[in-house]
Each structure stands twice: as structure tokens, then as C-alpha cells.
Design an enzyme around this catalytic site. Structure first.
Site, PDB file in Angstrom:
ATOM      1  N   HIS A  39       0.816  -1.211   0.000  1.00 29.84           N
ATOM      2  CA  HIS A  39       0.000   0.000   0.000  1.00 29.84           C
ATOM      3  C   HIS A  39       0.852   1.265   0.000  1.00 29.84           C
ATOM      4  O   HIS A  39       0.366   2.343   0.306  1.00 29.84           O
ATOM      5  CB  HIS A  39      -0.948   0.025   1.204  1.00 29.84           C
TER       6      HIS A  39
HETATM    7  S1  FES Z   1       1.597  -0.463   3.287  1.00 32.67           S
HETATM    8 FE1  FES Z   1       0.046  -1.861   3.768  1.00 32.67          FE
HETATM    9  S2  FES Z   1       1.131  -3.606   4.418  1.00 32.67           S
HETATM   10 FE2  FES Z   1       2.695  -2.153   3.989  1.00 32.67          FE
END
Ligand code: FES
Length: 199
Positions: free
Chosen positions: A157
């Protein structure tokens, strides 16, 4: 995920292959020592129960990182270069969520310092993103045009961490990468999972 993220992941993969090749080369030189080192390790069952893990660090070159497992967790051991250490002190702390390691759960007290380590040269950190637990990738080359000082990038993410595992603001991860308990047995050997409570 946008095109920049895809490019970055590709670059990470290429970088990982480079590092993996370098580490394999080092391992090949010391192959006669591997059975001996293995015999020093606790049994697989003991490790699963949380026994400390010895990690020889003498052959890790500046800029190289090795991965080990402790209690089923991925641990990164990075030998930082002088340039990596310099970037830590040059970073704009306003870009970091917890620049001075105030969140006590994320490191032992002896690692709540400027480099989050016992010895500045070696970063020992859990390779588990503090968002949802993905393994961050190394993205060590600075890209001033992207305002990227180098560090770790989580492809799940988009969370970003510096060379001390400090999380940048504006990403999903809420906290710095966790530093496990560890200590130096010798200059070239660390023990992960056991400390003396002091550096
Ligand atoms: S940014 Fe979501 S698990 Fe690393």
C-alpha cells in the site's frame, strides 16, 4: 498502484537480484564454514519456540542486507554505508512520523537513539510493515527528483521507511518498523532474540 509504483517495484527486484548475487558469492567463499555454523544454531523446534538466533555478520559488505528468521519473523540485517548513515542525520524530520522513536513498543530502549541500533553500522529490524505486515523491499538508491532519500518501500500500500526503519508521514503504516531484541556476542556475531537490556 500507479506506473511509478510499478517502476519502483521493478527497480527493487533488480536491486534484490544484485544483492542476492553478491551474498551468494560471499557464501560460496565460506561454504566450508556453513556446517559448523549450522551446528551452533538451536534446533528447528527450539527456534519455533523462540530460541535466539545467531547471525554471523563479518562477511556482510557495506550496503548489503541479509534476511534471517526468528520466531517465524523475517529479520533484516543491513550493514549501512557511511552515506546511508549521513542521510539519516540529513533527513527532514518533519517528514517522519516518529523521528525520535517515541513509540516505546517499536524498539528496545537501547535502540531508541539516532540510528535505532546498538552499533550505527548495523541496522537489525523486523521486515514486517507496520500497516498490515507485508515485507518491505529495499529501495536504497536515493532519487532526489522524487524526493526519495533511500530506504524501504512496502509494495502493498505504498508505505515508506528510511534507513533506520522510521516511517514517513502520509503513508498507511502507523509506526516505525520494529527493532527486535538483540546483542553483539562479538564484533562479527549478533544474537537476535536475546539482549542484556543495555547496548
Ligand atoms: S503499506 Fe500496507 S502492508 Fe505495507
Amino acid at each position: 498502484m500507479n506506473e511509478d509504483d510499478v517502476d519502483r517495484i521493478d527497480r527493487n527486484r533488480r536491486h534484490f537480484l544484485t544483492v542476492a548475487t553478491a551474498v551468494t558469492g560471499v557464501a560460496g567463499v565460506g561454504i566450508a564454514a556453513i556446517p559448523f555454523l549450522s551446528s551452533l544454531q538451536p534446533s528447528a523446534r527450539a527456534q519455533a519456540l523462540g530460541a535466539p538466533v545467531e547471525v554471523p555478520i563479518g562477511s556482510i559488505q557495506p550496503g548489503e542486507m541479509v534476511r534471517v528468521l526468528w520466531r517465524g519473523k523475517l529479520i533484516f540485517v543491513l550493514r549501512r554505508t557511511d552515506a546511508m548513515l549521513a542521510r539519516l542525520s540529513e533527513e527532514d524530520i518533519d517528514m517522519l512520523r516518529d523521528p525520535t522513536s517515541e513509540v516505546a513498543t517499536q524498539q528496545p530502549e537501547y535502540a531508541a537513539n539516532a540510528t535505532r541500533s546498538v552499533k550505527p553500522e548495523f541496522l537489525v529490524v523486523e521486515g514486517s510493515c507496520t500497516h498490515l505486515g507485508c515485507a518491505p523491499l529495499e529501495d536504497f538508491d536515493p532519487r532526489p527528483a522524487d524526493n526519495w532519500p533511500g530506504g524501504f518501500f512496502c509494495p502493498c500500500h505504498g508505505s515508506k521507511f528510511d534507513f533506520a526503519g522510521r516511517v514517513f508521514k502520509g503513508v498507511p503504516a502507523p509506526a516505525n518498523l520494529r527493532i527486535p531484541p538483540y546483542r553483539f556476542v562479538r564484533d562479527d556475531l549478533i544474537l537476535i532474540g536475546q539482549d542484556t537490556g543495555v547496548a
